[in-house]
Design a protein around this motif. Sequence first.
Motif, PDB file in Angstrom:
ATOM      1  N   ARG A 200       0.845  -1.196   0.000  1.00 29.25           N
ATOM      2  CA  ARG A 200       0.000   0.000   0.000  1.00 29.25           C
ATOM      3  C   ARG A 200       0.880   1.246   0.000  1.00 29.25           C
ATOM      4  O   ARG A 200       1.937   1.262   0.639  1.00 29.25           O
ATOM      5  N   LYS A 201       0.439   2.267  -0.681  1.00 33.46           N
ATOM      6  CA  LYS A 201       1.233   3.491  -0.756  1.00 33.46           C
ATOM      7  C   LYS A 201       1.433   4.133   0.613  1.00 33.46           C
ATOM      8  O   LYS A 201       2.501   4.668   0.910  1.00 33.46           O
ATOM      9  N   ASP A 202       0.392   4.107   1.448  1.00 33.01           N
ATOM     10  CA  ASP A 202       0.518   4.740   2.766  1.00 33.01           C
ATOM     11  C   ASP A 202       1.537   4.001   3.638  1.00 33.01           C
ATOM     12  O   ASP A 202       2.300   4.614   4.385  1.00 33.01           O
ATOM     13  N   LEU A 203       1.582   2.653   3.513  1.00 30.72           N
ATOM     14  CA  LEU A 203       2.580   1.879   4.253  1.00 30.72           C
ATOM     15  C   LEU A 203       3.982   2.165   3.726  1.00 30.72           C
ATOM     16  O   LEU A 203       4.946   2.237   4.495  1.00 30.72           O
ATOM     17  N   ASP A 204       4.084   2.313   2.408  1.00 32.24           N
ATOM     18  CA  ASP A 204       5.366   2.624   1.779  1.00 32.24           C
ATOM     19  C   ASP A 204       5.904   3.938   2.322  1.00 32.24           C
ATOM     20  O   ASP A 204       7.083   4.059   2.686  1.00 32.24           O
ATOM     21  N   SER A 224       9.040   5.279  -9.044  1.00 32.41           N
ATOM     22  CA  SER A 224       8.433   4.721 -10.248  1.00 32.41           C
ATOM     23  C   SER A 224       9.131   3.417 -10.590  1.00 32.41           C
ATOM     24  O   SER A 224      10.161   3.065 -10.004  1.00 32.41           O
ATOM     25  N   VAL A 225       8.599   2.688 -11.563  1.00 31.06           N
ATOM     26  CA  VAL A 225       9.219   1.439 -12.016  1.00 31.06           C
ATOM     27  C   VAL A 225      10.618   1.731 -12.569  1.00 31.06           C
ATOM     28  O   VAL A 225      11.584   1.023 -12.266  1.00 31.06           O
ATOM     29  N   HIS A 227      12.545   4.250 -11.878  1.00 33.49           N
ATOM     30  CA  HIS A 227      13.436   4.651 -10.784  1.00 33.49           C
ATOM     31  C   HIS A 227      13.906   3.429  -9.992  1.00 33.49           C
ATOM     32  O   HIS A 227      15.089   3.317  -9.639  1.00 33.49           O
ATOM     33  N   LEU A 228      12.989   2.500  -9.737  1.00 37.76           N
ATOM     34  CA  LEU A 228      13.349   1.271  -9.022  1.00 37.76           C
ATOM     35  C   LEU A 228      14.381   0.474  -9.808  1.00 37.76           C
ATOM     36  O   LEU A 228      15.367  -0.024  -9.244  1.00 37.76           O
ATOM     37  N   ASP A 229      14.167   0.370 -11.117  1.00 40.31           N
ATOM     38  CA  ASP A 229      15.106  -0.355 -11.981  1.00 40.31           C
ATOM     39  C   ASP A 229      16.499   0.272 -11.895  1.00 40.31           C
ATOM     40  O   ASP A 229      17.510  -0.420 -11.778  1.00 40.31           O
ATOM     41  N   LYS A 230      16.562   1.590 -11.894  1.00 42.28           N
ATOM     42  CA  LYS A 230      17.832   2.308 -11.813  1.00 42.28           C
ATOM     43  C   LYS A 230      18.514   2.047 -10.464  1.00 42.28           C
ATOM     44  O   LYS A 230      19.729   1.798 -10.404  1.00 42.28           O
ATOM     45  N   GLN A 245       3.629  -3.588  -6.191  1.00 42.82           N
ATOM     46  CA  GLN A 245       2.960  -3.372  -7.474  1.00 42.82           C
ATOM     47  C   GLN A 245       3.941  -2.990  -8.582  1.00 42.82           C
ATOM     48  O   GLN A 245       3.677  -3.209  -9.766  1.00 42.82           O
ATOM     49  N   LYS A 246       5.092  -2.433  -8.213  1.00 43.98           N
ATOM     50  CA  LYS A 246       6.062  -2.026  -9.228  1.00 43.98           C
ATOM     51  C   LYS A 246       6.710  -3.227  -9.910  1.00 43.98           C
ATOM     52  O   LYS A 246       7.438  -3.084 -10.887  1.00 43.98           O
ATOM     53  N   PHE A 247       6.454  -4.430  -9.399  1.00 43.66           N
ATOM     54  CA  PHE A 247       6.981  -5.647 -10.021  1.00 43.66           C
ATOM     55  C   PHE A 247       5.916  -6.324 -10.895  1.00 43.66           C
ATOM     56  O   PHE A 247       6.096  -7.434 -11.347  1.00 43.66           O
ATOM     57  N   GLN A 248       4.780  -5.643 -11.115  1.00 42.38           N
ATOM     58  CA  GLN A 248       3.681  -6.251 -11.842  1.00 42.38           C
ATOM     59  C   GLN A 248       3.479  -5.637 -13.226  1.00 42.38           C
ATOM     60  O   GLN A 248       2.424  -5.730 -13.812  1.00 42.38           O
ATOM     61  N   GLU A 249       4.509  -4.967 -13.741  1.00 45.55           N
ATOM     62  CA  GLU A 249       4.392  -4.370 -15.067  1.00 45.55           C
ATOM     63  C   GLU A 249       4.627  -5.447 -16.127  1.00 45.55           C
ATOM     64  O   GLU A 249       5.020  -6.575 -15.850  1.00 45.55           O
ATOM     65  N   THR A 250       4.420  -5.084 -17.394  1.00 46.42           N
ATOM     66  CA  THR A 250       4.643  -6.044 -18.482  1.00 46.42           C
ATOM     67  C   THR A 250       6.128  -6.320 -18.631  1.00 46.42           C
ATOM     68  O   THR A 250       6.969  -5.567 -18.143  1.00 46.42           O
ATOM     69  N   ASN A 251       6.455  -7.386 -19.353  1.00 47.88           N
ATOM     70  CA  ASN A 251       7.863  -7.765 -19.540  1.00 47.88           C
ATOM     71  C   ASN A 251       8.674  -6.633 -20.153  1.00 47.88           C
ATOM     72  O   ASN A 251       9.800  -6.360 -19.753  1.00 47.88           O
ATOM     73  N   GLN A 252       8.075  -5.972 -21.145  1.00 45.59           N
ATOM     74  CA  GLN A 252       8.794  -4.910 -21.822  1.00 45.59           C
ATOM     75  C   GLN A 252       9.109  -3.768 -20.852  1.00 45.59           C
ATOM     76  O   GLN A 252      10.195  -3.210 -20.842  1.00 45.59           O
TER      77      GLN A 252
END
Length: 253
Positions: A200-204, A224-225, A227-230, A245-252
Amino acid sequence: LVVNQFRYVSKIGNHSIPDLVVYVNGIPLAILECKSPVASTAWDAAYNDLHQYQNLNERLFHYNQICAGIWKVGGRYGAINAPQAFYSVFRTSEKEIVEHIETEQDKLIYNLFRKDKLLDIVRHFVIFEKVEGKTIKKLPRYQQIRATNSTIVKLQEGNGGVVWHTQGSGKSITMAYVTRKLQAPEYGFNNPTVIVMTDRKDLDTQITTTFGNVGLKNVKHASSVKHLDKLLRNDYGGIITTTIQKFQETNQE
């Protein structure tokens, strides 16, 4: 060295005579006030004495790590300036029951003041948290010590695991304790990157704020996704907070 009835005199002549003072290398790290188990106001009396000593002889508490009141059938501990309601009991599980350690007083003394346990608390579990502009000294609750130390042992063995928590048990602080031990050189984790994920964003936000407030360094919040990747591509010890949730994006992506 544990000294009974040591008399302290302040600069203005105030006298304090704590029941027990625990010295480590000559430094007074803990004070225990002892009361009768048959007294109905044992805990109130113990707390009032501890509070009065702090007001009368401030220098006695410059190095203090633990204040405790014990009365055989009970015991509570807390940090300097802690209100009475924030003093804690130390509960033990069946696995932790030790022969001859039977009363609540014994359990508190054994789990807080055995040499290795006291040094562990001082080294890794005493924190200073900034709350609304004030710096508050905090001690761990029994479940936080147990969860943290069990986690470290599991990770040293190469295993994972699950810690079950109740609401209001101090999850954020427990994670801060675990991170602190992971970063300590004596456990052999070689300055790892620690990722704290919530759902949850509030927990984050709460975790990120807590880690900063207790003084953990190099805390980075993945916004962001991308930023996390970086952040994950940098091979250095640090702390990254993010949502799962940032690990739930598409493969690309």
